[in-house]
Design an enzyme around this catalytic site. Structure first.
Site, PDB file in Angstrom:
ATOM      1  N   ASP A 190      -6.066  -9.125  -3.551  1.00 26.36           N
ATOM      2  CA  ASP A 190      -6.872  -9.669  -2.450  1.00 26.36           C
ATOM      3  C   ASP A 190      -8.376  -9.536  -2.673  1.00 26.36           C
ATOM      4  O   ASP A 190      -9.166  -9.979  -1.838  1.00 26.36           O
ATOM      5  CB  ASP A 190      -6.474  -9.010  -1.120  1.00 26.36           C
ATOM      6  CG  ASP A 190      -6.562  -7.494  -1.175  1.00 26.36           C
ATOM      7  OD1 ASP A 190      -6.593  -6.929  -2.283  1.00 26.36           O
ATOM      8  OD2 ASP A 190      -6.585  -6.869  -0.104  1.00 26.36           O
ATOM      9  N   GLU A 276      -8.056   7.135  -7.343  1.00 26.86           N
ATOM     10  CA  GLU A 276      -8.949   6.743  -8.435  1.00 26.86           C
ATOM     11  C   GLU A 276      -9.538   7.973  -9.112  1.00 26.86           C
ATOM     12  O   GLU A 276      -9.537   8.099 -10.340  1.00 26.86           O
ATOM     13  CB  GLU A 276     -10.095   5.860  -7.913  1.00 26.86           C
ATOM     14  CG  GLU A 276      -9.661   4.523  -7.334  1.00 26.86           C
ATOM     15  CD  GLU A 276      -9.313   4.565  -5.854  1.00 26.86           C
ATOM     16  OE1 GLU A 276      -9.083   5.681  -5.330  1.00 26.86           O
ATOM     17  OE2 GLU A 276      -9.274   3.491  -5.237  1.00 26.86           O
TER      18      GLU A 276
HETATM   19  N1  UDP Z   1       0.369  -3.579  -2.455  1.00 25.31           N
HETATM   20  C1  UDP Z   1       1.684  -3.400  -2.858  1.00 25.31           C
HETATM   21  N2  UDP Z   1       2.589  -2.912  -1.979  1.00 25.31           N
HETATM   22  C2  UDP Z   1       2.285  -2.587  -0.696  1.00 25.31           C
HETATM   23  C3  UDP Z   1       0.943  -2.760  -0.265  1.00 25.31           C
HETATM   24  C4  UDP Z   1       0.024  -3.245  -1.179  1.00 25.31           C
HETATM   25  O1  UDP Z   1       2.004  -3.692  -4.001  1.00 25.31           O
HETATM   26  O2  UDP Z   1       3.161  -2.152   0.054  1.00 25.31           O
HETATM   27  C5  UDP Z   1      -0.624  -4.111  -3.394  1.00 25.31           C
HETATM   28  C6  UDP Z   1      -1.470  -5.248  -2.824  1.00 25.31           C
HETATM   29  O3  UDP Z   1      -0.870  -6.495  -3.099  1.00 25.31           O
HETATM   30  C7  UDP Z   1      -2.796  -5.056  -3.554  1.00 25.31           C
HETATM   31  C8  UDP Z   1      -2.850  -3.547  -3.785  1.00 25.31           C
HETATM   32  O4  UDP Z   1      -1.513  -3.070  -3.680  1.00 25.31           O
HETATM   33  O5  UDP Z   1      -2.810  -5.718  -4.792  1.00 25.31           O
HETATM   34  C9  UDP Z   1      -3.718  -2.817  -2.768  1.00 25.31           C
HETATM   35  O6  UDP Z   1      -3.212  -3.053  -1.477  1.00 25.31           O
HETATM   36  P1  UDP Z   1      -4.143  -3.478  -0.251  1.00 25.31           P
HETATM   37  O7  UDP Z   1      -4.981  -4.600  -0.678  1.00 25.31           O
HETATM   38  O8  UDP Z   1      -3.271  -3.682   0.949  1.00 25.31           O
HETATM   39  O9  UDP Z   1      -4.982  -2.148  -0.075  1.00 25.31           O
HETATM   40  P2  UDP Z   1      -6.497  -1.924   0.327  1.00 25.31           P
HETATM   41  O10 UDP Z   1      -7.194  -3.239   0.396  1.00 25.31           O
HETATM   42  O11 UDP Z   1      -6.405  -1.274   1.652  1.00 25.31           O
HETATM   43  O12 UDP Z   1      -7.041  -1.043  -0.713  1.00 25.31           O
HETATM   44 MN    MN Z   2      -7.041  -4.895  -0.730  1.00 25.91          MN
END
Ligand code: UDP
Ligand code: MN
Length: 326
Positions: A190, A276
């Site tokens: 995203d 990280e």
């Molecule tokens: N993601 C995943 N499984 C989940 C939630 C998220 O594989 O249950 C993936 C999501 O597609 C993205 C990454 O992990 O590529 C980070 O997730 P997210 O963007 O929801 O997290 P944030 O933006 O809060 O860091």
């Molecule tokens: Mn994200």
């Protein structure tokens, strides 16, 4: 007497005019070159390549015979191979998934020598993602691993198992041979990536870092750099973290991944938001970090988040006459 002179003058006049015209034509012609003009030289030094279009004038447009006896400089040494960028993307099924992957593929398709490691958070590879990747026009690897249900809770780190699966694939693929030059980075599905970011990360020797936009409750976070070294972190959240950086803010050379075979993302003992930092602690030190993006003063990646799709009017039972993948 006068008339004789007059008639002689009229007899000579045409000849005088002919001589004047001949002299005039001759002075307008360019002098023959003493040395070949550089822009006709087939291998003129320096930026000779850019001169080549001059030679495409076609017959009769100032072409000169090629002097085959000119000494030719030796051919330039072969360019070192471009390091492959491995982008590990965890992804999971939701209404916006295909839209996110489409945006990402449209970016990645413009990057040379990029290998996309797409890891589905699922018990099996989905048809949607398989079909999508087959048509994406990108070198890719399609993996899957489900997140255990106990970890699917708000407040817990996401995509830990998926990123580790990507790391395991890289180590397995490159473990038995001398590693080709490569750079790994974690590309959530995203986020928003500028093409410049890939130019920056491609020269990573060990671990490189850069700012990330729209993250940590601030417009941006960034490593603080003094004399070319990271000396601290501009962040709105837990500045005491050894590496106060988002997943989108660093890249690691393939060599470092291979020479630290045990470095992974940990569930146990890792506090939320520390993934990280815990990972980077296993492979590098703050002093070693290589600042990119003009000493970490440019934002080339944004931690954007897509809002949940509004499906309030979606019918309970399928009403359309066709089934369409979205
Ligand atoms: N993601 C995943 N499984 C989940 C939630 C998220 O594989 O249950 C993936 C999501 O597609 C993205 C990454 O992990 O590529 C980070 O997730 P997210 O963007 O929801 O997290 P944030 O933006 O809060 O860091
Ligand atoms: Mn994200």
């Amino acid at each position: 007497m006068k008339s004789v002179l007059f008639s002689r003058f009229f007899i000579l006049l045409p000849w005088i005019l002919i001589v004047i015209i001949m002299l005039d034509v001759d002075t307008r012609r360019p002098a023959p070159p003493l040395t070949p003009r550089p822009y006709f030289a087939p291998y003129s030094g320096g930026r000779g390549g850019s001169r080549l279009p001059f030679r495409r004038g076609g017959p009769g447009r100032g072409r000169e015979p090629r002097n085959e006896s000119w000494p030719r400089p030796p051919p330039p040494p072969p360019e070192p191979p471009l390091p492959t960028i491995y982008a590990i993307t965890p992804t999971y099924s939701r209404p916006v998934q295909k839209a996110e992957l489409t945006r990402l593929a449209n970016t990645f398709r413009q990057v040379a020598q990029l290998h996309w490691i797409l890891v589905e958070d699922a018990a099996a590879r989905s048809e949607l993602v398989s079909r999508f990747l087959a048509r994406a026009g990108l070198p890719s690897t399609h993996l899957h691993v489900p997140t255990p249900r106990r970890y699917k809770r708000p407040g817990l780190p996401r995509a830990t198992e998926q990123r580790n699966a990507g790391l395991a694939w890289l180590r397995q693929r490159h473990g038995h041979q001398r590693a080709q030059p490569g750079v790994l980075f974690f590309a959530d599905d995203d986020n928003t990536y500028s093409l410049e970011l890939f130019q920056e990360m491609r020269t990573t020797r060990k671990v490189s870092v850069w700012p990330v936009g729209l993250v940590g409750g601030r417009r941006y976070e960034r490593p603080l750099v003094e004399n070319g070294k990271v000396v601290g972190w501009y962040t709105g959240w837990r500045a005491d973290r050894p590496f106060a950086i988002d997943m989108a803010g660093f890249a690691v050379s393939l060599q470092v991944i291979l020479s630290n075979p045990k470095a992974v993302f940990k569930r146990r003992g890792s506090q939320p938001g520390m993934q990280e930092s815990d990972f980077l602690r296993q492979i590098t030190t703050v002093e070693e970090l290589e600042p990119k993006a003009s000493n970490c003063t440019k934002v080339l990646v944004w931690h954007t988040r897509t809002e949940k799709a509004n499906l309030a009017n979606e019918p309970k039972y399928h009403l359309d006459t066709v089934t369409i993948e979205v």
